[in-house]
Write an enzyme that holds these catalytic residues in place. Structure first.
Site, mmCIF file in Angstrom:
data_model
loop_
_atom_site.group_PDB
_atom_site.id
_atom_site.type_symbol
_atom_site.label_atom_id
_atom_site.label_comp_id
_atom_site.label_asym_id
_atom_site.label_seq_id
_atom_site.Cartn_x
_atom_site.Cartn_y
_atom_site.Cartn_z
ATOM 1 N N ASP A 1 -5.381 18.787 7.827
ATOM 2 C CA ASP A 1 -4.945 19.836 8.736
ATOM 3 C C ASP A 1 -3.515 20.195 8.323
ATOM 4 O O ASP A 1 -2.746 19.319 7.938
ATOM 5 C CB ASP A 1 -4.976 19.302 10.172
ATOM 6 N N GLU B 1 -3.916 10.252 -1.388
ATOM 7 C CA GLU B 1 -2.687 10.939 -1.778
ATOM 8 C C GLU B 1 -1.875 10.170 -2.811
ATOM 9 O O GLU B 1 -1.183 10.773 -3.635
ATOM 10 C CB GLU B 1 -1.825 11.229 -0.545
ATOM 11 N N HIS C 1 -1.109 15.596 16.478
ATOM 12 C CA HIS C 1 -1.589 14.513 15.619
ATOM 13 C C HIS C 1 -0.768 14.559 14.326
ATOM 14 O O HIS C 1 -0.249 15.606 13.932
ATOM 15 C CB HIS C 1 -3.083 14.659 15.331
ATOM 16 N N HIS C 2 -0.641 13.414 13.698
ATOM 17 C CA HIS C 2 0.213 13.234 12.499
ATOM 18 C C HIS C 2 1.709 13.256 12.816
ATOM 19 O O HIS C 2 2.525 13.317 11.902
ATOM 20 C CB HIS C 2 -0.054 14.261 11.387
ATOM 21 N N GLY D 1 6.914 0.576 -12.743
ATOM 22 C CA GLY D 1 5.984 -0.549 -12.763
ATOM 23 C C GLY D 1 5.133 -0.713 -11.520
ATOM 24 O O GLY D 1 4.950 -1.815 -11.013
ATOM 25 N N ASP E 1 -8.022 -5.935 -14.433
ATOM 26 C CA ASP E 1 -8.917 -5.885 -13.273
ATOM 27 C C ASP E 1 -8.142 -5.850 -11.955
ATOM 28 O O ASP E 1 -8.519 -5.155 -11.009
ATOM 29 C CB ASP E 1 -9.906 -7.064 -13.284
ATOM 30 N N ASN F 1 -9.326 -10.372 -16.830
ATOM 31 C CA ASN F 1 -8.729 -11.701 -16.997
ATOM 32 C C ASN F 1 -8.527 -12.389 -15.642
ATOM 33 O O ASN F 1 -7.625 -13.185 -15.468
ATOM 34 C CB ASN F 1 -7.427 -11.620 -17.802
ATOM 35 N N GLY G 1 -7.569 -11.590 -12.463
ATOM 36 C CA GLY G 1 -6.437 -11.512 -11.528
ATOM 37 C C GLY G 1 -5.193 -10.881 -12.111
ATOM 38 O O GLY G 1 -5.238 -10.182 -13.115
ATOM 39 N N GLU H 1 1.756 -11.377 -13.076
ATOM 40 C CA GLU H 1 2.373 -12.185 -12.019
ATOM 41 C C GLU H 1 2.272 -13.667 -12.357
ATOM 42 O O GLU H 1 3.214 -14.420 -12.127
ATOM 43 C CB GLU H 1 1.680 -11.960 -10.668
#
Lengths: 596, 596
Positions: B56, B79, B144-145, B443, B473, B500, B502, B506
């Site tokens: 909207d 978005e 709304h919003h 990143g 993945d 791999n 995960g 990290e």
């Protein structure tokens, strides 16, 4: 002095003790990591599930979370979904809060729409962002996840727009006070708060002394003389109204935790009670003197007449947004209205800031006690949904929602996505102790996928019933990956996917035949298989093409028992919509013209 | 005066004409809708695809977009993905921009991380938010919003943190000027800008007069005397260095469009040239005097030695972020450095604000013309990737990236997700005219899914080669739904999904064996089938478990021709990572300690 007043005073005493504690120097208590201090507070507040995504700058804290004995790390697919999940979790837990953990910049900004939604809809969510160490925050090097211009405060500035308070933890001497402050603000005002947690401070030790004093969501007592004045004024109006009084409950009755107090009021007074859309389930919808949903000119005529003709309306926790008020079409004069809110009261035109309903309501109930005999005479239309006879076998909204109402059970947690679902379910009474979640003010499509995850976890923690989601195909595409977290955590929601070939709410607002409201049709019944239920033991998926197929499924005991996660693709016509949405869209169109 | 100077002057003249035009009253030109004025400008700037989600408040403008003869509405799943797509599109189009259209509040906030990424990485993206009518913005009803508290400016305030200029269109008399301003800022500075478009103004008519004067991305000419001084100083240093000079190209050489100018400089001077990670493909990686990637102490020893021992470094468009500089380990003294930037120059310690490289470079090339004979003597290590002999058949990173390098073709568009992919691909030379996309500073994992969509659309518009994505993945789960848009638009990217188990980047940073770095394993090869390729004609999916299977696939002509969309699940060990990532993680760990 009421029992609640005593509790409130005790809460106030505790807050003051904490303030005193912060000012004291001497301290012989056990030392704890700041990270663990925060987790201890969350545990005290009943948090058992924490949402978020790992990222550089929050990994150290995540070690503490993973090792925590009672807090479970959920690990979402992305941060927006995680924020939605924290929101859903907080709504079902009540008196508690939801927590979302993200990383600096990239993570926290992805969550921001979810946080803004919690702000708008008044849901207590704590947003913790793992950030670079305090040393790096002073030097401001061009780390990954920065804007490249040294503005380390940009994310906090954005977050400030959507949270009621924020703490940037900067040193060990103020950390505990700051943590307690944002937590108290969060639970006291039922709004999101924001905290940055630098990598080094997570493992800095501080005193655990303050942990002995609990935090409370109870507001301080009202000023006694002003409260007494307000009570007398309301009592006078009720008398003048000759007991022709109705109670109208809304969003904040749920958000600010006065359902019990409202129940006592309406049972003692026997005043008829109605609900705004956002107040749905604030009062038991099977209660004999509950009349259904009032939503201005969109209301069913009988409800509209009953509400608007009452001599006095006791409005509890109202929130007059467009979709919650039939596009601002309440026809109730201010002279006939008393508004009770979390931190203020309004009697006709007179405002009483500081007089909150949590303490006021029990006293009001006491005052109004004797008037119930007369009030009982006023008839309340029974709120029921009748399954219509339709000549064809197409699953229409007109038929679907009443049909579903027979499927619901007490204590079910029912989540309705913004759009055909959130409008469709309004006309259907939900069972006793059902919990209802919808985002009628914020209206961010896709929200229910994350919030269903959070709601289902909270429901399991609290021993509630099934979690049931209604969502359209367009909305599910926004946040679909989070279904995998439900499988991962062995949750068993029932998901009714209304396949109506695109954004139907938008088609009603504008562009009925436009391609921009189309979406790609997915093979929905294979989705759960792809998203983690590889051997098909954790879920079942169905497509129902007509009334008969859907009815058979609903009547199937194994289906209804929700033994595994289930997805039901409900084939519906592209251009069908519930009555309430059709009327709302018409009203919206008048104030928000698109054409030249 | 150079030809470029003349063009720059012409651009300046045009900007002034527009200013004059704004001040004039008389106007007999054709009237157009403001919505169409904006679209006409976008068309002039080469925009052929527009990204976003209907909601909207933007539906009226979407009618104009859908009806536009040359701009295609892509219609994303959410978005954030749309903003990522606009970013990827802008990077491939160059000299153009990407456009993302969202709705008020819920939509624009979901996009904000994508916009912040474009800010950080200097990508020209225009963010248009469809907002309530100008009348409603004055009255501020609880639509709304909204946040429920009347703060209609909160979203703009958040956006301001991540955009270089913003226009809130408020009336017809300033709309064209405002539109031109944010567009010019966007393309001139290669940064995101933000615009709110109220529903009523979309269909308000204004003069089309200004459309006759084109907008330009060319910066104004440098101040001639200062420029002359700078040229002499650089020339002097080059002479003193006895032609032992190397050129180091980086991100801004690509973002500020000086690849042609750099090419002329290095060809004429024969100076050896190296690239920072973010400058990869700024210079043709098959060029005989190109030596590969310099990334501080993470560089291959021979490259490190060559770069750091040069008597003078001509640094072009440098951006010294942690991951782009081997965690700030450049070992190049300022006294041996000349830095050229888009809007300033630095010679050793002396700064020259206002002297931009776009105009400076051609003149510098002219000056340094004669010195090439001596420079040619300096040897440049050949940048090649050799496929190693390994005893087992496991697909290691060590083997994977060199093996892939033989698969690339000129004009391929290659996208590498942050993590093992963005680090792994650094050591591999890309073919002539290849386009390389990675988000090394910002990143934000998941970015490549959206950006691959945008990049593939731009590649098709420009007649470039295949679009090839490398993603893990963990990252793909964040934004996976956008694959459906690739199917919808008949794009044919090749997606290498590194499975791999995960978040491997990290695990290297922290928590190698922690569960929070695990993800649910999906049935990846059925994904495209579920997301829209129902009859299996639009895509193919493969799993390769070992070196042999992958090699056979890569050598298959039909696969290599990219006749349909293809997804290759590459099974890799959970704890393997490219060399560069391993070293970077070690360095990061030192400055960003997690443990107590």
């Amino acid at each position: 002095m009421s029992e609640l007043d005593v509790q409130s005073l005790q809460a106030e005493v505790n807050r003051l003790k904490l303030e005193v504690n912060a000012l004291k120097v001497e301290d012989r208590s056990e030392q704890v990591y700041i990270g663990n201090y925060l987790l201890a507070r969350l545990e005290q507040l009943g948090v058992k599930s924490m949402f978020g995504v790992p990222g550089d700058f929050n990994l150290g804290f995540l070690d503490l979370v993973e090792d925590h004995p009672t807090i479970d790390w959920i690990g979402n697919c992305n941060e927006l979904n995680a924020a939605y999940a924290a929101d859903g979790y907080a709504r079902v837990k009540e008196q508690g809060l939801g927590v979302v953990l993200t990383t600096f910049g990239v993570g926290e900004l992805s969550a921001i729409n979810g946080i803004a939604g919690a702000f708008s809809e008044m849901v207590p969510v704590l947003h913790i962002a793992g950030v670079p160490s305090t040393a790096q925050q002073k030097l401001k090097p061009m780390l990954h996840h920065t804007l490249g211009d040294g503005r380390y405060d940009a994310y906090r500035k954005a977050s400030e727009q959507f949270t009621i308070s924020h703490a940037e933890l900067q040193n060990s001497s103020t950390a505990a006070v700051e943590i307690d402050r944002v937590l108290t603000d969060c639970i006291l005002h039922a709004r999101p708060t924001y905290m940055t947690l630098p990598t080094d401070l997570v493992y800095t030790k501080i005193s655990s002394e303050r942990l002995k004093i609990p935090l409370s969501h109870l507001p301080p007592p009202n000023e006694p003389d002003e409260e007494e004045f307000v009570l007398s004024e309301i009592e006078k109006l009720v008398e003048e109204a000759d007991n022709d009084v109705i109670v109208l409950v809304d969003a904040c009755a749920i958000r600010h935790d006065v359902r019990k107090e409202v129940k006592e009021l309406i049972q003692k007074t026997q005043f008829p009670v109605y609900s705004a859309p956002m107040g749905k389930t604030a009062v038991d919808e099977t209660y004999e003197r509950y009349g259904g949903i009032y939503v201005g000119s969109i209301s069913h005529p009988e409800i509209k007449e009953k509400v608007e003709s009452a001599k006095l309306i006791l409005s509890i926790g109202s929130l007059k947004s467009d979709f919650n008020s039939g596009n601002f079409t309440y026809s109730i004069p201010t002279t006939r209205t008393v508004e009770l809110h979390s931190s203020w009261t309004k009697i006709r035109y007179a405002g009483f800031p500081g007089i909150g309903m949590k303490q006021l309501l029990p006293k009001l109930t006491k005052r109004l006690h004797e008037v119930n005999a007369a009030a009982r005479q006023i008839e309340v239309p029974k709120f029921v949904a009748t399954v219509p006879e339709e000549s064809d076998d197409v699953i229409s909204h007109n038929w679907f929602w009443p049909r579903l109402s027979c499927f619901f059970k007490p204590k079910d947690v029912i989540v309705a996505e913004t759009g055909t679902s959130s409008f469709g379910i309004l006309d259907v009474p939900l069972p006793k102790d059902a919990v209802f979640l919808a985002q009628i003010l914020w209206g961010s499509i896709g929200w229910t996928v994350g919030s269903t995850l959070g709601a289902a976890l909270a429901a399991r923690e609290l021993g509630l019933g099934r979690t049931i989601l209604f969502i359209g195909d367009g909305s599910l595409q926004l946040t679909v990956q989070e279904l995998t977290s439900m499988l991962k955590k062995d949750l068993k929601p029932i998901i009714f996917l209304l396949n109506n070939s695109g954004y139907t709410i938008e088609r009603y607002l504008h562009g009925k035949h436009r391609h921009y409201n189309d979406i790609v049709n997915w093979k929905w019944t294979s989705l759960l298989n792809v998203l983690g239920d590889v051997d098909g033991t954790k879920s079942k998926s169905y497509t129902v093409n007509n009334k008969k197929e859907l009815s058979e499924l609903l009547d199937n005991a194994s289906f209804a028992n929700a033994e595994v996660m289930q997805l039901v693709e409900v084939m519906m016509p592209m251009h069908d919509a519930p009555r309430a949405l059709q009327v709302q869209a018409e009203l919206s169109g008048k104030t928000n013209k698109y054409v030249a």
